[in-house]
Design an enzyme around this catalytic site. Structure first.
Site, PDB file in Angstrom:
ATOM      1  N   TYR A  80      -3.635   9.308  -9.425  1.00  0.00           N
ATOM      2  CA  TYR A  80      -4.936   9.196 -10.093  1.00  0.00           C
ATOM      3  C   TYR A  80      -5.244  10.437 -10.941  1.00  0.00           C
ATOM      4  CZ  TYR A  80      -5.654   5.686  -6.371  1.00  0.00           C
ATOM      5  OH  TYR A  80      -5.531   4.632  -5.502  1.00  0.00           O
ATOM      6  N   LYS A 109      -1.347   9.749  -1.314  1.00  0.00           N
ATOM      7  CA  LYS A 109      -0.266   8.754  -1.475  1.00  0.00           C
ATOM      8  C   LYS A 109       0.942   9.313  -2.209  1.00  0.00           C
ATOM      9  CE  LYS A 109      -3.863   5.254  -1.783  1.00  0.00           C
ATOM     10  NZ  LYS A 109      -4.962   5.651  -2.652  1.00  0.00           N
TER      11      LYS A 109
END
Ligand code: A2P
Length: 338
Positions: A80, A109
């Site tokens: 992100y 992640k």
């Protein structure tokens, strides 16, 4: 430079939290603010989603607001490209004693470009550094497929514009958690693993409920986390049209009867099914609304009505993000649009 011992300590901490996180799911827990873990650890049932929050100033204020309102679960990912902003805010709260680390549940992640055993160490460290934390609570494998690693580029593409896939990805070698995996892929891990997985993060909302996959997870004590729980209206930012789940007549009708917003009804529906939800918002009033869902209970009939909205409709289809995805074998994301 971080020492190997320090790294292993951090990794073990993250893994231990994951091992111990096999949830016993029942409807009583879903009415509380946390899902009780069999180990005694708790996963807040509502998390703050951070994808697509790219306006630095607005996002920083939004995280502050979320923490002030009471969010303690933050869903992050290196992909992100905004973990450093989350880290800055967390540092402020932690260093001034407004929060202690144990109060937080932070997910990070492994990005698609790091889907190799060596990538785990490298990218976990990058996340820890950006988030300014010593450990994260849950480390997930972001996608079921991998991309080739190109230094400095988290989303490498080939000259024709398609994603630069790595066909050698071995799930067994790298897993810690597994967003977006299907039951075949999870079964292969369950049959071969020593440490059973505990969390599956999938697109889940009234239009895409995946009841068989959710049931499979419950049977295997895997807690499901719903991303895009409101139907991902923010995708319009990326030029994708999305169906108006928040404006659905039946959802509006239910919301009116409970004196709640449609977003609250959609999130409550997910929680009552024993599923964690991680709605995204950078708007203070919505951030507040999205966690204010523990003071009402949808009745059976309304749950049935909402269950009936399932159209097996995937809104955030991977092909939209990862061009050329169909060439990768063993990716059976199910649902229309896939
Ligand atoms: P914004 O960030 O401008 O508030 P999802 O989590 O399903 O992907 O949905 C995220 C999108 O939904 C974001 O664009 C967010 O907009 C919007 N959103 C989040 N919460 C609400 C809410 N309570 N009511 C309406 N829209 C919302």
């Amino acid at each position: 430079m971080q020492s190997t011992a320090r790294f292993i300590q951090r990794l073990l901490h993250s893994i231990n939290r994951n091992i111990q996180s096999n949830l016993i799911i029942n409807s009583k827990m879903a009415s509380n603010e946390h899902f009780e873990l069999s180990s005694g650890f708790k996963i807040p049932a509502i998390g703050y989603g951070t994808w697509l929050a790219d306006d630095e100033e607005k996002f920083e204020k939004a995280i502050d607001t979320a923490l002030e309102i009471g969010y303690r679960h933050i869903d992050c990912a290196i992909a992100y490209q905004n973990e450093h902003i989350v880290g800055r805010v967390l540092k402020k709260w932690l260093s001034t004693g407004r929060l202690s680390r144990e109060d937080l549940f932070v997910t990070a992640k492994l990005p698609p470009c790091a889907m190799r055993p060596a990538g785990v160490r490298k990218y976990l460290n990058k996340s820890l550094e950006s988030l300014q934390l010593d450990y994260i609570d849950l480390y997930l494998v972001h996608t079921p497929f991998g991309l080739n690693e190109v230094e400095g580029n988290l989303h490498p593409t080939k000259p024709d514009g398609t994603s630069d896939y790595d066909s050698t990805t071995d799930h067994l070698a790298i897993w810690k958690g597994f967003p977006n995996f299907n039951s075949d892929q999870i079964n292969r891990i369950l049959k071969n693993c020593r440490i059973p997985p505990c969390n599956l993060q999938i697109e889940h909302h009234a239009y895409l409920q995946q009841p068989k996959l959710v049931e499979f997870c419950k049977l295997n004590k895997i807690i499901v986390t719903a991303y895009s729980p409101l139907g991902s209206p923010g995708l319009s930012k990326l030029g994708k049209e999305t169906p108006d789940l928040l404006g659905h007549t039946k959802v509006k009708e239910i919301a009116k009867r409970y004196n709640k917003t449609t977003a609250q009804v959609l999130l409550r529906h997910i929680l009552q099914k024993g599923i964690v939800a991680i709605p995204k918002s950078v708007t203070p009033e919505r951030i507040r609304q999205n966690i204010d869902i523990f003071n009402f209970q949808l009745n059976e009939e309304d749950m049935e009505t909402l269950n009936g909205l399932d159209e097996n409709l995937r809104i955030l289809d991977f092909k939209f993000i990862f061009k050329g995805l169909k060439i990768i074998p063993n990716i059976h994301l199910k649902g229309k649009n896939t």
